[in-house]
Design a protein around this motif. Structure first.
Motif, PDB file in Angstrom:
ATOM      1  N   GLY B   1      -1.275 -10.397  14.394  1.00 21.58           N
ATOM      2  CA  GLY B   1      -0.029  -9.829  13.910  1.00 21.58           C
ATOM      3  C   GLY B   1      -0.270  -8.950  12.715  1.00 21.58           C
ATOM      4  O   GLY B   1      -1.376  -8.826  12.210  1.00 21.58           O
ATOM      5  N   GLN B   2       0.797  -8.321  12.287  1.00 22.43           N
ATOM      6  CA  GLN B   2       0.729  -7.410  11.149  1.00 22.43           C
ATOM      7  C   GLN B   2       1.492  -8.024   9.980  1.00 22.43           C
ATOM      8  O   GLN B   2       2.550  -8.602  10.161  1.00 22.43           O
ATOM      9  CB  GLN B   2       1.345  -6.052  11.502  1.00 22.43           C
ATOM     10  CG  GLN B   2       1.172  -5.616  12.935  1.00 22.43           C
ATOM     11  CD  GLN B   2      -0.276  -5.313  13.290  1.00 22.43           C
ATOM     12  OE1 GLN B   2      -1.153  -5.362  12.455  1.00 22.43           O
ATOM     13  NE2 GLN B   2      -0.518  -5.019  14.552  1.00 22.43           N
ATOM     14  N   ASN B   3       0.940  -7.913   8.785  1.00 23.56           N
ATOM     15  CA  ASN B   3       1.596  -8.417   7.595  1.00 23.56           C
ATOM     16  C   ASN B   3       1.500  -7.387   6.490  1.00 23.56           C
ATOM     17  O   ASN B   3       0.395  -6.959   6.122  1.00 23.56           O
ATOM     18  CB  ASN B   3       0.948  -9.735   7.155  1.00 23.56           C
ATOM     19  CG  ASN B   3       1.768 -10.419   6.106  1.00 23.56           C
ATOM     20  OD1 ASN B   3       2.975 -10.496   6.200  1.00 23.56           O
ATOM     21  ND2 ASN B   3       1.101 -10.904   5.069  1.00 23.56           N
ATOM     22  N   ILE B   4       2.645  -6.997   5.964  1.00 30.51           N
ATOM     23  CA  ILE B   4       2.690  -6.010   4.889  1.00 30.51           C
ATOM     24  C   ILE B   4       3.549  -6.572   3.772  1.00 30.51           C
ATOM     25  O   ILE B   4       4.698  -6.954   4.013  1.00 30.51           O
ATOM     26  CB  ILE B   4       3.267  -4.674   5.390  1.00 30.51           C
ATOM     27  CG1 ILE B   4       2.388  -4.122   6.509  1.00 30.51           C
ATOM     28  CG2 ILE B   4       3.373  -3.675   4.251  1.00 30.51           C
ATOM     29  CD1 ILE B   4       2.946  -2.890   7.190  1.00 30.51           C
ATOM     30  N   ASP B   5       2.993  -6.633   2.555  1.00 29.74           N
ATOM     31  CA  ASP B   5       3.687  -7.233   1.431  1.00 29.74           C
ATOM     32  C   ASP B   5       3.944  -6.219   0.326  1.00 29.74           C
ATOM     33  O   ASP B   5       3.046  -5.463  -0.052  1.00 29.74           O
ATOM     34  CB  ASP B   5       2.878  -8.397   0.846  1.00 29.74           C
ATOM     35  CG  ASP B   5       2.907  -9.603   1.751  1.00 29.74           C
ATOM     36  OD1 ASP B   5       1.848 -10.218   1.938  1.00 29.74           O
ATOM     37  OD2 ASP B   5       3.988  -9.912   2.279  1.00 29.74           O
ATOM     38  N   GLN B   6       5.167  -6.251  -0.183  1.00 28.15           N
ATOM     39  CA  GLN B   6       5.566  -5.428  -1.329  1.00 28.15           C
ATOM     40  C   GLN B   6       6.462  -6.298  -2.201  1.00 28.15           C
ATOM     41  O   GLN B   6       7.144  -7.195  -1.692  1.00 28.15           O
ATOM     42  CB  GLN B   6       6.420  -4.230  -0.905  1.00 28.15           C
ATOM     43  CG  GLN B   6       5.922  -3.349   0.169  1.00 28.15           C
ATOM     44  CD  GLN B   6       6.924  -2.257   0.494  1.00 28.15           C
ATOM     45  OE1 GLN B   6       7.274  -2.078   1.662  1.00 28.15           O
ATOM     46  NE2 GLN B   6       7.372  -1.519  -0.501  1.00 28.15           N
ATOM     47  N   PRO B   7       6.510  -6.004  -3.514  1.00 28.94           N
ATOM     48  CA  PRO B   7       7.478  -6.725  -4.348  1.00 28.94           C
ATOM     49  C   PRO B   7       8.893  -6.372  -3.890  1.00 28.94           C
ATOM     50  O   PRO B   7       9.154  -5.264  -3.428  1.00 28.94           O
ATOM     51  CB  PRO B   7       7.192  -6.197  -5.762  1.00 28.94           C
ATOM     52  CG  PRO B   7       6.451  -4.926  -5.563  1.00 28.94           C
ATOM     53  CD  PRO B   7       5.702  -5.054  -4.284  1.00 28.94           C
ATOM     54  N   THR B   8       9.796  -7.308  -4.033  1.00 28.33           N
ATOM     55  CA  THR B   8      11.163  -7.094  -3.550  1.00 28.33           C
ATOM     56  C   THR B   8      11.926  -6.140  -4.452  1.00 28.33           C
ATOM     57  O   THR B   8      12.629  -5.249  -3.975  1.00 28.33           O
ATOM     58  CB  THR B   8      11.903  -8.430  -3.468  1.00 28.33           C
ATOM     59  OG1 THR B   8      11.163  -9.311  -2.633  1.00 28.33           O
ATOM     60  CG2 THR B   8      13.300  -8.244  -2.890  1.00 28.33           C
ATOM     61  N   GLU B   9      11.790  -6.337  -5.749  1.00 27.66           N
ATOM     62  CA  GLU B   9      12.543  -5.519  -6.712  1.00 27.66           C
ATOM     63  C   GLU B   9      11.668  -5.191  -7.920  1.00 27.66           C
ATOM     64  O   GLU B   9      10.788  -5.971  -8.284  1.00 27.66           O
ATOM     65  CB  GLU B   9      13.790  -6.273  -7.195  1.00 27.66           C
ATOM     66  CG  GLU B   9      14.832  -6.537  -6.125  1.00 27.66           C
ATOM     67  CD  GLU B   9      16.054  -7.256  -6.680  1.00 27.66           C
ATOM     68  OE1 GLU B   9      17.095  -7.242  -6.017  1.00 27.66           O
ATOM     69  OE2 GLU B   9      15.955  -7.839  -7.766  1.00 27.66           O
ATOM     70  N   MET B  10      11.944  -4.041  -8.533  1.00 26.16           N
ATOM     71  CA  MET B  10      11.310  -3.655  -9.785  1.00 26.16           C
ATOM     72  C   MET B  10      12.323  -2.897 -10.623  1.00 26.16           C
ATOM     73  O   MET B  10      13.227  -2.232 -10.079  1.00 26.16           O
ATOM     74  CB  MET B  10      10.079  -2.772  -9.536  1.00 26.16           C
ATOM     75  CG  MET B  10       8.964  -3.451  -8.742  1.00 26.16           C
ATOM     76  SD  MET B  10       7.524  -2.393  -8.515  1.00 26.16           S
ATOM     77  CE  MET B  10       6.849  -2.360 -10.167  1.00 26.16           C
ATOM     78  N   THR B  11      12.147  -2.981 -11.919  1.00 27.35           N
ATOM     79  CA  THR B  11      12.982  -2.222 -12.843  1.00 27.35           C
ATOM     80  C   THR B  11      12.069  -1.444 -13.785  1.00 27.35           C
ATOM     81  O   THR B  11      11.047  -1.968 -14.232  1.00 27.35           O
ATOM     82  CB  THR B  11      13.895  -3.153 -13.665  1.00 27.35           C
ATOM     83  OG1 THR B  11      14.721  -3.905 -12.763  1.00 27.35           O
ATOM     84  CG2 THR B  11      14.793  -2.353 -14.592  1.00 27.35           C
TER      85      THR B  11
END
Lengths: 115, 110
Positions: B1-11
């Protein structure tokens, strides 16, 4: 002007009533794709097409059909829509440039509600 | 499978620099994309990286390390209009199949 058009932009329908969302591009791009976008799940690819008469499944193809009879058009067909297909749908067209770069445009989106 | 991670929110603050990270684990690799999406609008293509290194386009730069399965999008001289979601996507194979991360919502504050 480079453009990807989708119709309709908004649609409310009932379970089981066949519908088609049209997508057309004016850039002579080889590649076209359909995506759905749902809160918390992001964009997910439904189907893509490499050229006329060449299509393949993306990550979530169940319940959808596509065709690519002309280069500019890539309609998305829901033969028997169900409530879990309520979503925001985007069509996109793209090409890989001769320099190795990439060019891609998205349509404005179609908001579909199935009751 | 494919897994791609990013932070949900940033300020981040107007005028500052922000780096949005993306890590991926996919069955193959044939390119990584970054998109910007304002609320209620379609995504806009920002960049496409195939080879390792940094590519700069005005205030936006994108970096790729294939050996680490890692990319980042760097936004300089932040403006209020940069408040948007930023989507990372990977093309695992030689075709046009693309898998997206869930996106990073960036808020730029005065």
């Amino acid at each position: 002007e480079a453009q990807v058009t989708q119709n309709p932009r908004y649609l409310i329908t009932v379970t089981g009533k066949k519908l088609t969302v049209t997508c057309s591009q004016n850039m002579n791009h080889e590649y076209m794709s359909w995506y759905r976008q749902d809160p918390g799940l992001g964009l997910r690819q439904i189907y893509y097409s490499m050229n006329v008469e060449v299509t393949d499944k993306g990550d979530v193809p169940e319940g959808y059909k596509v065709s690519r009879k002309e280069k500019r058009n890539f309609p998305l067909i829901l033969e028997s829509p169900s409530p879990n297909q309520t979503s925001l749908y985007f069509c996109a067209s793209s090409r890989i440039q001769g320099t190795g770069g990439y060019e891609q445009y998205f349509g404005p989106g179609t908001r579909l509600t199935v009751t | 499978g494919q897994n791609i991670d990013q932070p949900t929110e940033m300020t981040a603050t107007e005028g500052a620099i922000v780096q949005i990270n993306c890590t991926y684990q996919t069955s193959g690799f044939n390119g990584l994309f970054w998109y910007q999406q304002h609320a209620g609008e379609a995504p806009t293509f920002l960049s496409y990286n195939v080879l390792d290194g940094l590519e700069e386009k005005g205030r936006f730069s994108s970096f790729l390390s294939r050996s680490k399965g890692y990319s980042y999008l760097l936004l300089k001289e932040l403006q209020m209009k940069d408040s948007a979601s930023y989507l990372c996507a990977v093309r695992p194979g030689g075709y046009q199949k693309v898998t997206f991360g869930t996106g990073t919502k960036l808020q730029v504050i005065p």
